[in-house]
Design a protein around this motif. Sequence first.
Motif, short mmCIF file in Angstrom:
data_model
loop_
_atom_site.label_atom_id
_atom_site.label_comp_id
_atom_site.label_asym_id
_atom_site.label_seq_id
_atom_site.Cartn_x
_atom_site.Cartn_y
_atom_site.Cartn_z
N GLU A 128 15.16 9.74 -2.07
CA GLU A 128 14.26 10.90 -2.07
C GLU A 128 13.09 10.67 -1.12
O GLU A 128 12.67 11.57 -0.38
N GLU A 129 12.55 9.44 -1.12
CA GLU A 129 11.40 9.15 -0.26
C GLU A 129 11.76 9.26 1.22
O GLU A 129 11.01 9.85 2.01
N VAL A 130 12.93 8.74 1.59
CA VAL A 130 13.29 8.77 3.01
C VAL A 130 13.66 10.18 3.45
O VAL A 130 13.41 10.59 4.59
N LEU A 131 14.26 10.96 2.55
CA LEU A 131 14.59 12.35 2.89
C LEU A 131 13.34 13.20 3.00
O LEU A 131 13.22 14.05 3.89
N VAL A 132 12.40 12.98 2.09
CA VAL A 132 11.14 13.73 2.15
C VAL A 132 10.39 13.38 3.43
O VAL A 132 9.73 14.24 4.04
N GLU A 165 25.09 1.40 1.93
CA GLU A 165 25.33 2.20 0.74
C GLU A 165 24.17 3.15 0.48
O GLU A 165 24.36 4.32 0.11
N ILE A 166 22.97 2.66 0.69
CA ILE A 166 21.79 3.52 0.50
C ILE A 166 21.76 4.62 1.55
O ILE A 166 21.44 5.80 1.25
N LEU A 167 22.11 4.30 2.79
CA LEU A 167 22.15 5.32 3.85
C LEU A 167 23.19 6.38 3.52
O LEU A 167 22.95 7.58 3.70
N ARG A 168 24.35 5.96 3.07
CA ARG A 168 25.39 6.93 2.71
C ARG A 168 24.92 7.81 1.57
O ARG A 168 25.17 9.03 1.56
N ALA A 169 24.23 7.21 0.57
CA ALA A 169 23.71 8.01 -0.54
C ALA A 169 22.68 9.01 -0.04
O ALA A 169 22.64 10.18 -0.48
N ALA A 170 21.85 8.59 0.92
CA ALA A 170 20.83 9.49 1.46
C ALA A 170 21.47 10.63 2.24
O ALA A 170 21.07 11.81 2.12
N LEU A 171 22.49 10.32 3.05
CA LEU A 171 23.16 11.36 3.83
C LEU A 171 23.93 12.31 2.92
O LEU A 171 23.97 13.53 3.18
N THR A 172 24.53 11.75 1.88
CA THR A 172 25.23 12.62 0.92
C THR A 172 24.26 13.56 0.22
O THR A 172 24.54 14.76 0.04
N GLN A 173 23.10 13.03 -0.16
CA GLN A 173 22.10 13.88 -0.80
C GLN A 173 21.57 14.92 0.17
O GLN A 173 21.33 16.08 -0.21
N ILE A 233 18.67 11.57 11.35
CA ILE A 233 19.65 10.66 10.74
C ILE A 233 19.65 9.31 11.44
O ILE A 233 19.75 8.25 10.81
N GLU A 234 19.50 9.33 12.76
CA GLU A 234 19.43 8.07 13.51
C GLU A 234 18.21 7.26 13.11
O GLU A 234 18.27 6.03 12.95
N LEU A 235 17.07 7.97 12.93
CA LEU A 235 15.86 7.28 12.48
C LEU A 235 16.04 6.69 11.09
O LEU A 235 15.59 5.57 10.80
N MET A 236 16.71 7.47 10.21
CA MET A 236 16.98 6.96 8.87
C MET A 236 17.87 5.71 8.93
O MET A 236 17.65 4.74 8.20
N THR A 281 0.82 -1.23 0.00
CA THR A 281 0.00 0.00 0.00
C THR A 281 0.84 1.26 0.00
O THR A 281 0.42 2.29 -0.53
N LYS A 282 2.04 1.23 0.58
CA LYS A 282 2.89 2.42 0.66
C LYS A 282 3.95 2.37 -0.43
O LYS A 282 4.63 1.37 -0.62
N PRO A 283 4.15 3.50 -1.13
CA PRO A 283 5.17 3.55 -2.18
C PRO A 283 6.56 3.22 -1.66
O PRO A 283 7.36 2.60 -2.36
N LYS A 284 6.86 3.65 -0.43
CA LYS A 284 8.18 3.39 0.12
C LYS A 284 8.42 1.88 0.27
O LYS A 284 9.52 1.38 -0.04
N LEU A 285 7.42 1.15 0.71
CA LEU A 285 7.56 -0.30 0.85
C LEU A 285 7.72 -0.97 -0.52
O LEU A 285 8.46 -1.95 -0.65
#
Length: 642
Positions: free
Chosen positions: A523-527, A592-600, A573-576, A476-480
Amino acid sequence: MADAASNLTVEANDGSRTTIDLGTFVDELTAEDDAASDDVSLEGLDQELQGCKSDDVVAMILSKGTKLRDYTRDVENNLHQTELDSIEDYIKESDNLISLHDQIHDCDTILSQMEILLSGFQDEIGTISSDIKILQERSMDMGLKLKNRKAAESKLATFVEDIIVPPRMIDIIVDGEVNEEYMRTLEILSKKLKFVEIDTMVKTSKALSDVQPELEKLRQKAVSKVFDFIVQKLNALRKPKTNVQILQQGVLLKYKYVILFLKDHGKDVYLEVRAAYIDTMNKEIDESALIPHIAEVSGKKYPYEVLFRSLHKLLMDTAASEYLFCDEFFGEESMFYDIFAGPFSVIDEHLNAILSNCFDAIGLMLMIRIIYQHQLIMSRRRIPCLDSYLDKVNIALWPRFKMVFDMHLNSLRNAVVRNLWEDDVHPHYVMRRYAEFTASLFQLNVDYGDGQLELNLERLRMAIDDLLVKLAKLFTKPKLQTVFLINNYDMTIAVLKEAGPDGGKIQMHFEELLKNNTSIFVEEVLVEHFNDLIKFVKTRASEDPSSASERPITVTEVEPIVKDFASRWKAAIELMHNDVITSFSNFLCGMEILRAALTQLLLYYTRLSDCVKRIGGGSALNKDLVSISSIMYEIRKYSRTF
């Protein structure tokens, strides 16, 4: 003298004598012959006379000048005299003929008496034959009764032998050591246990009520004793620096019957022994090389392609040797095909039966590659005797592989998505099977470059793409949905990389999908945590604050964003981090995804800081701005976890 010769006196049986004038009798015969000669036709006489010119007798007569009529008369006289002499001889022997007749009559009388005697003897023989037949029937009846009694005695003896429990057997089972004698006794006990369980005659016998309790006690004692013995031997395998192979071959195999006994008469205990052995052999033990008779004794089973390779390797080596021998010894290569007609027929029949029930695409491709390698070997040996056979097998394998592969493809295309969906973002079992299946075929295509196989794998990839997207849409959720796709793509890439350094177009395809979905997730996790910041940066940060726009950027507009970020960026960031840890099954992929998110996030915040510095009066917010170095430090802190 002539007259005397022409008269013959004959004595009758009554003693009277009669004189016969032979001359008159013969003259009458001659006269009759002459009368009959008047009817003879002279037609053709000239030809006959011409033919007689060459006759020696005629020539002799003519040379003497004798007239034919005179010569003919002399011949007739000679014949007449000869006839008279013959008749006289017959008459002289008349007495002998009479005597012979009497003798024949006497013999006939004697033979008649013998016939009567033999007829009576024949009747007596018939009576004796009837008596013999009666005796024979009685003998057969007595023989049948004796046979039945012997059979009954044999069955009774067997029954008694199978059901009794000798004291010696009890002593060995209860007090004896587990050795060869003990195992022989176990075999006897096993036979008795099976006898009382299976034989219906035993179940109805009264002897069973006396014997069965004792047999059950012996069974329990034997099961307990061999269990302790085997566990002791298994414990020896756990000792450091133990040569497992020597212990297996030299010790355990000697006692293989005790395992069979446990399997037949102590199933629960057998399962315990089996589990103990599996646990023991799982402790970093090197597996010994495959030895056929050892493998047969151990009962270990192998995939069919292993048997297929062994069969054809044996066939290849045997055929090469026989082919060369026929050529060298007999000088006839064609003899090989006569010799191997039978084996080829048997193998063909076997393969046809196996292939018609084979649905293992990987196994089929392995067999295809095995045949190809054997063709290369025979080609290097320059021995063509198996060319037609190997081609025939190859032609049989490819259509079967294509059919099985299409079944896999159709199963993906026709799958009911709702039945396959699991409310879990981790890699789906269907995707894992696809990845392992594809990786196996990739590995089997190394150094072959089979374009047809690559085309089929591309068709399979398109089908799994479609199925995976349909499964993702059920969340049901786009993130999932994105997390589900990333986990499956990452798992697939990892499996494909294990098959070889170059996964080809299919691996590149999944890497591109992973990259795209990673960007979407970032993008989804940052938003989710910094929606206002991202929205402002994307819509307003690129504008020039000093330009005369309709709505210039002001401190009032950016101050809430700056203060909000400063107050909770570390917690976010801790929640992410926690979100990534729980969402992705592959830890390295998640990091790797977390690092990409933090870099973004760092890029977004850098643009926000630059924008604040350009705003008139923006220096008032400097105290609330987080330094870039602080954010970099936090990123490096999380980076150290991977």
